[in-house]
Design an enzyme around this catalytic site. Structure first.
Site: not given
Ligand code: MRU
Length: 361
Positions: A49-51, A90, A200, A241, A251-252
């Protein structure tokens, strides 16, 4: 950095391996990705996970689809289907679509699909590492200025979710300036939002900060406002993201509330991003960014280590209670002090972004 490691790597037989991030911090499990469908599932179920890491995994997913197509003598329809499945894995992080477009573009001009897809996926990975390192170089002066104002006292940084190396390949986005400040001997302390529902922050950010020896404290998601009111936060840095042309940031879920509290308390609120997270085709984040909705059970249950030392989940609400689970929210650009990118820091608006990325004019 203490022990550098990557979140995705290739094996001697040209397959892919990743860390199962669902098991951290309790278990370090490596998972093999051997088909494009493995890549689709790893993104969907958040093994990765993470962009940026989602983008890199999708890129290798295309390589694996090419390999399967050749080995099983499938035709181009198989590859088109793979692209579609990866694209649907996603919805919010734009790096996924960016990486798939890069792969498609490379394949379109190629007469050796296997070699081209392997090389382009590797290039995406290497570029992300260098991009994140540079984000650290440009983000560092922001931390240094605050440290100077505090006579080299501790700089308290609040972050949400995990925009660290685990969400990228190495360095991370928000952690890159933090790791570089720490390496220079600066005193840093990080407030880590737990980041419900999937935690996370608690599971991943706290894990990697521990590994790097960075002092940090875990807080529940609602604590940030209180800390800011009492002068206990000098700086907020979050990841993103998807960032629109006018500087809105998805973002999250919960990031927006941190930005509001930061604005109300005069705390600088920065977003660290690789330009691969820019979506210059849209402007209004609230109207145009698709927000992922995930399974309600992620909210109804909490996952952790039980008293027998095993990973377990516990129900935290009545059996019949329904939950709603939006994965992301949008922070409007007016609440953002600046964007930290691989080309420098700019204002969160179109003029600012174009000053660093004129190719999007
Ligand atoms: O749902 P996730 O864990 O993929 O969400 C991740 C985030 O929101 C991060 O802040 C974002 O992807 C930046 S990662 C450098």
């Amino acid at each position: 950095m203490a022990t550098p490691f990557r979140t995705i790597w290739t094996t001697p037989d040209n397959f892919i391996e990743v860390i199962d991030q669902r098991k951290l911090p309790h278990e370090f499990v490596v998972v093999g990705i051997k088909s494009y469908m493995d890549a689709v599932l790893a993104i969907k179920n958040m093994t990765v996970r993470g962009a940026p890491l989602i983008g890199a995994t999708a890129a290798y997913g295309v390589y694996l689809a090419v390999r399967e197509m050749i080995e099983n003598q499938n035709d181009g329809v198989f590859l088109d289907e793979a692209f579609e499945q990866l694209r649907a894995s996603r919805p919010t992080a734009v790096n996924l679509f960016w990486a798939l477009d890069k792969m498609r573009e490379a394949l379109d001009g190629s007469d050796n699909f296997l070699k081209t897809s392997w090389e382009m996926a590797g290039k995406i990975v290497e570029e992300d590492i260098e991009t994140c390192r540079k984000i650290g170089v440009y983000g560092l002066p922001i931390i240094e200025k605050i440290a100077q104002k505090k006579n080299n006292g501790i700089v308290n940084i609040l972050t949400h979710c995990n925009a660290g190396m685990l969400g990228c390949i190495e360095w991370g986005t928000i952690t890159s300036p933090i790791y570089q400040a720490h390496a220079k001997g600066m005193k840093i302390h990080v407030w880590v939002d737990e980041t419900r529902p999937r935690n996370q922050g608690a599971n991943l950010t706290a894990y990697e900060l521990t590994k790097h020896g960075i002092p940090h404290t875990l807080i529940v998601d609602n604590t940030g406002g209180h800390l800011m009111q009492h002068g206990m936060v000098d700086l907020v840095i979050v990841g993103t993201d998807r960032t629109t042309r006018n500087g809105d940031v998805a973002n999250k879920i919960g990031t927006y509330l941190k930005a509001l509290a930061a604005k109300d308390n005069g705390v600088p609120f920065y977003v660290a991003l690789p330009s691969t997270t820019l979506d210059m085709t849209i402007s209004d984040g609230l109207k145009e960014i698709p927000i992922e909705e995930r399974d309600e059970n992620e909210v109804r249950y909490v996952v952790g280590k039980n008293s027998k030392g095993e990973l377990d989940q516990v129900l935290i609400c009545p059996e019949t209670t329904k939950a709603c689970n939006y994965g992301f929210d949008v922070t409007p650009s007016r609440l953002i002090s600046g964007l930290i990118t691989e080309r420098g820091v700019c204002e969160a608006n179109e003029t600012g972004i174009l000053s660093l990325f004129p190719e999007y004019r």
